[in-house]
Design an enzyme around this catalytic site. Structure first.
Site, mmCIF file in Angstrom:
data_model
loop_
_atom_site.group_PDB
_atom_site.id
_atom_site.type_symbol
_atom_site.label_atom_id
_atom_site.label_comp_id
_atom_site.label_asym_id
_atom_site.label_seq_id
_atom_site.Cartn_x
_atom_site.Cartn_y
_atom_site.Cartn_z
ATOM 1 N N ARG A 299 14.555 9.717 -3.540
ATOM 2 C CA ARG A 299 13.914 8.652 -2.770
ATOM 3 C C ARG A 299 12.616 8.156 -3.416
ATOM 4 N NH1 ARG A 299 16.198 11.597 1.938
ATOM 5 N NH2 ARG A 299 17.539 10.116 3.047
ATOM 6 N N HIS B 289 17.513 18.404 -9.473
ATOM 7 C CA HIS B 289 18.940 18.765 -9.471
ATOM 8 C C HIS B 289 19.313 19.456 -10.792
ATOM 9 C CE1 HIS B 289 18.902 14.967 -6.906
ATOM 10 N NE2 HIS B 289 19.406 15.849 -6.058
ATOM 11 N N SER C 199 12.273 13.560 -6.227
ATOM 12 C CA SER C 199 13.185 13.207 -5.140
ATOM 13 C C SER C 199 13.913 11.919 -5.496
ATOM 14 C CB SER C 199 12.394 12.994 -3.845
ATOM 15 O OG SER C 199 13.202 12.350 -2.878
ATOM 16 N N LEU D 218 20.785 11.818 -9.517
ATOM 17 C CA LEU D 218 20.239 13.115 -9.918
ATOM 18 C C LEU D 218 18.947 12.963 -10.716
ATOM 19 C CD1 LEU D 218 23.569 14.866 -10.956
ATOM 20 C CD2 LEU D 218 22.473 14.794 -8.709
ATOM 21 N N HIS D 219 18.106 13.976 -10.586
ATOM 22 C CA HIS D 219 16.832 14.012 -11.302
ATOM 23 C C HIS D 219 16.595 15.438 -11.786
ATOM 24 C CE1 HIS D 219 15.377 15.839 -7.630
ATOM 25 N NE2 HIS D 219 15.758 14.775 -6.931
HETATM 26 P P1 AMP Z 1 19.751 15.906 -2.446
HETATM 27 O O1 AMP Z 1 20.578 15.235 -3.481
HETATM 28 O O2 AMP Z 1 18.408 15.283 -2.243
HETATM 29 O O3 AMP Z 1 20.506 16.172 -1.171
HETATM 30 O O4 AMP Z 1 19.402 17.343 -3.025
HETATM 31 C C1 AMP Z 1 20.422 18.204 -3.507
HETATM 32 C C2 AMP Z 1 19.818 19.551 -3.803
HETATM 33 O O5 AMP Z 1 18.790 19.415 -4.769
HETATM 34 C C3 AMP Z 1 19.167 20.186 -2.571
HETATM 35 O O6 AMP Z 1 19.423 21.582 -2.584
HETATM 36 C C4 AMP Z 1 17.712 19.885 -2.789
HETATM 37 O O7 AMP Z 1 16.840 20.804 -2.163
HETATM 38 C C5 AMP Z 1 17.615 20.014 -4.296
HETATM 39 N N1 AMP Z 1 16.420 19.313 -4.761
HETATM 40 C C6 AMP Z 1 16.018 18.059 -4.439
HETATM 41 N N2 AMP Z 1 14.835 17.779 -4.999
HETATM 42 C C7 AMP Z 1 14.473 18.891 -5.695
HETATM 43 C C8 AMP Z 1 13.335 19.238 -6.489
HETATM 44 N N3 AMP Z 1 12.330 18.382 -6.670
HETATM 45 N N4 AMP Z 1 13.299 20.469 -7.035
HETATM 46 C C9 AMP Z 1 14.319 21.354 -6.846
HETATM 47 N N5 AMP Z 1 15.418 21.085 -6.118
HETATM 48 C C10 AMP Z 1 15.488 19.878 -5.545
#
Ligand code: AMP
Length: 296
Positions: free
Chosen positions: A197, A43, A195, A39-40
């Protein structure tokens, strides 16, 4: 279910459903934030928003194998549950749902949900099985967490369209009733979208990565300045991205925000989505901006 600090960590679908049903029976609303962990701040912003609106906030942490292609980064996707729990806690989450792959797919990935139309282009074209994996896992996560509202980031804009369509078409009452909210993209100071990543980026990649946001800004500045020529907007984004020759571009497009295709008639009030996917080194990055057209 084990209590860790003040967060409840739940690992099975049965236990999750029991907790959610118990909360609902007491009249408590449930907000959920589906994630793949590591998480960042992006999230955290979703969790904080959910916590302002719901007494119960479930964050799911599940690296979903079915949304990765065979040559993608499932095995090396970053994972750090301890750190994630700390972020969930400080952002105001109350529960973490962290099932195993076996719990989610006890018989293997034997059936999947396909969302049509919006999945044919962009990420769907580059990653052919990706959105089937996303739609399927989000439906299953909703069946387990039984949320009233689920929060997603605009960062994955096409994904939000897929999920809205999946929910709208779902025959499952517990899925069809979930309200979807999309929240803004959190960025680093230089514009790079946060992200999980980003950890893969080398020093050179990290130096060059903000060019993606710069290209999106150049495109949105044109539209906001009154330009209605989407070819010119795309060309401008390509020119900006061309400043980093080592960037390998997948797409940089200006399309209708609902269909993700070029619409012939651009009118005031319609929204244009600018979307970019590009590779820097071994890392594939995506980002987008939405521009609602008004008279300049
Ligand atoms: P992930 O863990 O990458 O699958 O992302 C989980 C949720 O967090 C998804 O709804 C993403 O769109 C959201 N998310 C990822 N990066 C960001 C960001 N930089 N800003 C806002 N929401 C994000």
């Amino acid at each position: 279910m084990t209590a860790k600090r003040d967060i409840n960590i739940i690992e099975t679908i049965d236990a999750m459903q029991k907790v959610s049903r118990g909360a609902s029976a007491q009249g408590l609303t449930i907000g959920c934030v589906p994630t793949m962990g590591y998480l960042h701040e992006g999230h955290a912003s979703l969790i904080r928003h959910a916590a302002r609106n719901h007494p119960m906030v479930v964050v799911s942490i599940f690296v979903n194998p079915t949304q990765f292609g065979p040559k993608e980064d499932f095995a090396r996707y970053p994972r750090d549950l301890e750190r994630d729990l700390e972020i969930v806690r400080s952002a105001g989450g109350t529960h973490v749902f962290a099932p195993s792959v076996e719990e989610m797919y006890p018989e293997g990935p034997r059936s999947s949900i396909h969302v049509s139309g919006v999945t044919d282009v962009l990420e769907g074209a580059s990653r052919p099985t990706h959105f089937d994996g996303v739609a399927t896992v989000v439906s299953r996560l909703f069946e387990a967490m039984l949320p009233d509202v689920a929060y997603f980031g605009q960062k994955d804009y096409q994904q939000t369209l897929v999920i809205r369509q999946m929910v709208g078409a779902s025959p499952l009452a517990d899925v069809a009733r979930v309200r979807i909210e999309t929240l803004p993209t959190m960025r680093e100071e230089d514009g790079l979208a946060r992200s999980s990543r980003n950890i893969y980026l080398s020093a050179d990649d990290r130096r060059d990565a903000p060019i993606i946001y710069a290209a999106l800004k150049a495109g949105s500045d044109l539209l906001e300045g009154g330009c209605r020529d989407l070819d010119r907007v795309e060309q401008t984004m390509h020119e900006v991205l061309g400043q980093v020759p080592r960037l390998s571009l997948d797409y940089a497009v200006a399309v209708d925000a609902v269909t993700l295709r070029r619409s012939e008639a651009l009118s005031d009030g319609s929204t244009v989505a600018l979307l970019i996917a590009a590779r820097l080194g071994t890392t594939r990055l995506i980002d987008n901006l939405l521009v609602t057209l008004t008279r300049p």
